[in-house]
Design an enzyme around this catalytic site. Sequence first.
Site, PDB file in Angstrom:
ATOM      1  CG  ASP A  85      -1.909  -1.187   1.126  1.00 28.64           C
ATOM      2  OD1 ASP A  85      -2.670  -1.255   0.153  1.00 28.64           O
ATOM      3  OD2 ASP A  85      -1.867  -2.057   2.014  1.00 28.64           O
ATOM      4  CG  HIS A 110      -6.109  -2.111   2.443  1.00 27.78           C
ATOM      5  ND1 HIS A 110      -7.225  -1.947   3.229  1.00 27.78           N
ATOM      6  CD2 HIS A 110      -5.082  -1.549   3.132  1.00 27.78           C
ATOM      7  CE1 HIS A 110      -6.896  -1.318   4.341  1.00 27.78           C
ATOM      8  NE2 HIS A 110      -5.595  -1.064   4.304  1.00 27.78           N
ATOM      9  N   GLY A 136      -2.563 -14.393   1.754  1.00 20.85           N
ATOM     10  CA  GLY A 136      -2.399 -14.829   0.364  1.00 20.85           C
ATOM     11  C   GLY A 136      -2.416 -16.337   0.193  1.00 20.85           C
TER      12      GLY A 136
HETATM   13  P1  NDP Z   1       3.244  -7.937  -1.317  1.00 23.23           P
HETATM   14  O1  NDP Z   1       4.147  -7.219  -0.380  1.00 23.23           O
HETATM   15  O2  NDP Z   1       3.266  -9.425  -1.260  1.00 23.23           O
HETATM   16  O3  NDP Z   1       3.550  -7.430  -2.796  1.00 23.23           O
HETATM   17  C1  NDP Z   1       4.654  -7.808  -3.441  1.00 23.23           C
HETATM   18  C2  NDP Z   1       4.531  -7.410  -4.900  1.00 23.23           C
HETATM   19  O4  NDP Z   1       4.633  -5.985  -5.016  1.00 23.23           O
HETATM   20  C3  NDP Z   1       5.650  -8.025  -5.698  1.00 23.23           C
HETATM   21  O5  NDP Z   1       5.189  -8.392  -6.981  1.00 23.23           O
HETATM   22  C4  NDP Z   1       6.616  -6.876  -5.769  1.00 23.23           C
HETATM   23  O6  NDP Z   1       7.400  -6.964  -6.917  1.00 23.23           O
HETATM   24  C5  NDP Z   1       5.676  -5.687  -5.920  1.00 23.23           C
HETATM   25  N1  NDP Z   1       6.348  -4.443  -5.560  1.00 23.23           N
HETATM   26  C6  NDP Z   1       6.976  -4.130  -4.413  1.00 23.23           C
HETATM   27  N2  NDP Z   1       7.527  -2.891  -4.482  1.00 23.23           N
HETATM   28  C7  NDP Z   1       7.231  -2.438  -5.724  1.00 23.23           C
HETATM   29  C8  NDP Z   1       7.521  -1.214  -6.425  1.00 23.23           C
HETATM   30  N3  NDP Z   1       8.190  -0.207  -5.825  1.00 23.23           N
HETATM   31  N4  NDP Z   1       7.077  -1.079  -7.694  1.00 23.23           N
HETATM   32  C9  NDP Z   1       6.354  -2.072  -8.278  1.00 23.23           C
HETATM   33  N5  NDP Z   1       6.048  -3.248  -7.697  1.00 23.23           N
HETATM   34  C10 NDP Z   1       6.483  -3.425  -6.424  1.00 23.23           C
HETATM   35  O7  NDP Z   1       1.755  -7.364  -1.177  1.00 23.23           O
HETATM   36  P2  NDP Z   1       0.475  -8.117  -0.616  1.00 23.23           P
HETATM   37  O8  NDP Z   1       0.057  -9.151  -1.616  1.00 23.23           O
HETATM   38  O9  NDP Z   1       0.662  -8.500   0.799  1.00 23.23           O
HETATM   39  O10 NDP Z   1      -0.566  -6.907  -0.639  1.00 23.23           O
HETATM   40  C11 NDP Z   1      -1.116  -6.444  -1.861  1.00 23.23           C
HETATM   41  C12 NDP Z   1      -2.428  -5.751  -1.561  1.00 23.23           C
HETATM   42  O11 NDP Z   1      -3.313  -6.698  -0.973  1.00 23.23           O
HETATM   43  C13 NDP Z   1      -2.315  -4.604  -0.557  1.00 23.23           C
HETATM   44  O12 NDP Z   1      -3.212  -3.600  -0.940  1.00 23.23           O
HETATM   45  C14 NDP Z   1      -2.757  -5.231   0.748  1.00 23.23           C
HETATM   46  O13 NDP Z   1      -3.279  -4.291   1.668  1.00 23.23           O
HETATM   47  C15 NDP Z   1      -3.835  -6.178   0.245  1.00 23.23           C
HETATM   48  N6  NDP Z   1      -4.155  -7.298   1.110  1.00 23.23           N
HETATM   49  C16 NDP Z   1      -3.158  -8.077   1.593  1.00 23.23           C
HETATM   50  C17 NDP Z   1      -3.459  -9.171   2.393  1.00 23.23           C
HETATM   51  C18 NDP Z   1      -2.377 -10.090   2.865  1.00 23.23           C
HETATM   52  O14 NDP Z   1      -2.697 -11.071   3.516  1.00 23.23           O
HETATM   53  N7  NDP Z   1      -1.115  -9.851   2.577  1.00 23.23           N
HETATM   54  C19 NDP Z   1      -4.855  -9.501   2.765  1.00 23.23           C
HETATM   55  C20 NDP Z   1      -5.826  -8.667   2.105  1.00 23.23           C
HETATM   56  C21 NDP Z   1      -5.475  -7.593   1.340  1.00 23.23           C
HETATM   57  P3  NDP Z   1       8.932  -6.531  -6.931  1.00 23.23           P
HETATM   58  O15 NDP Z   1       9.527  -6.722  -5.579  1.00 23.23           O
HETATM   59  O16 NDP Z   1       9.448  -7.392  -7.988  1.00 23.23           O
HETATM   60  O17 NDP Z   1       8.860  -5.089  -7.305  1.00 23.23           O
END
Ligand code: NDP
Length: 366
Positions: A85, A110, A136
């Site tokens: 986020d 979210h 996830g």
């Molecule tokens: P993650 O931290 O697992 O996301 C990782 C992904 O984001 C990777 O593909 C990574 O790729 C990419 N990323 C990270 N930094 C960057 C950047 N600067 N530019 C582009 N891509 C980037 O996220 P979540 O799956 O945990 O969360 C995603 C959404 O889901 C959020 O909105 C969260 O609030 C929501 N959510 C999460 C839950 C959970 O259980 N985790 C539950 C319900 C909702 P790379 O590093 O290659 O850039």
Amino acid sequence: MNEKLQVFTEKDADLSLLEGKTIAFVGYGNQGRSQALNMRDHQLNVIIGNIDDEYKVRAQKDGFPVFSIDEACQRADFIFILIPDEIMSEVYQSKIAPNLKKHDTIVFAHGYDIAFRYIKPHKELDVVLLAPRMIGIGVRECFLNREGYFSFIAVNQNASGHANEKVLALAKAIGSLIKGGLSTTFQDETFLDLFTEQGFAPANSAIMMKPIDILKDFGVPIEAILIELILSGKMKHSFDAMRNFGIINQINLLDSRTQYGVLSRGIRYHSIMKKIVHIQEDILSHIENGGFAKEWEKKWSRIKLAVIKFFATRVSFGKMESKVRKNFKIPEVDLWEEKPYPTIDEIREKESIKKQLEDFDRFTDF
Ligand code: NDP
């Protein structure tokens, strides 16, 4: 059922709306991977947008076509934004927004960035929320075993006039409607999520930590305390029982002496509840009026977080816990990121951080 709330199941959604469309997942992390895999199992056209690193390799290994974020957004009709986020608005401005076309649908998991207006999507877009109440890995597991998981669903912009049907079809495709999709708003989902983190979780931890001290001072070995409270998994079973049988009803699973102890002593805590409720109401209003979001935006909040985490690694409880885990050969996983800690000058510069640290219960205990 509350009249505000609608609950959707698989019969309410039509997957054919997604046939022939391209669905891009920006981000292939916790949520991105599981949701993309579930969707592909419905024979839908799923692509991944990711920068060139290990997540990209993972997506390629899973057999997905992977593109840059810009290109994935250009190709797609539906764009799931599943990245952390705190970097979302920056990535949205620079790589997502310039590549969207009229009536594309952007999907959030979210509500934070929309609720607090860090992202202001173009009015010609459909903007929907599909927020699993599940980590996830669980999103994938509960899809494969058909147990399902709850999700919150909302529409914030309906430029095409079909955003409601679209979000239901997407929810079905990621396995969210097996159990149920609950209608909500971006604001309510955000407030609920933040308040659970800030109003419930820390109160729970604070209440749990004190008895550890009391029992230790009483002479009970720390190993026995930690096994009783955490390592045995007994607490997990209590939470499972609340989930399976109900918070009140599960009391009947306990023997009568335990029931008497829990209920008769539970009443004693009511006298301090006013204070706790006051703190919780204050936390909620700070979330609702945007105060927390503004606070988190500030550089000082990151420094404060780093300082508190720095001390948290050094409190004696952490050392004790680590020793106990080693004694019982429970593997330790190092989850602490290597981040530069703030300098003393940075800390001194800010009075409010000093004040917060004084309040930090175990600050001197290392
Ligand atoms: P993650 O931290 O697992 O996301 C990782 C992904 O984001 C990777 O593909 C990574 O790729 C990419 N990323 C990270 N930094 C960057 C950047 N600067 N530019 C582009 N891509 C980037 O996220 P979540 O799956 O945990 O969360 C995603 C959404 O889901 C959020 O909105 C969260 O609030 C929501 N959510 C999460 C839950 C959970 O259980 N985790 C539950 C319900 C909702 P790379 O590093 O290659 O850039």
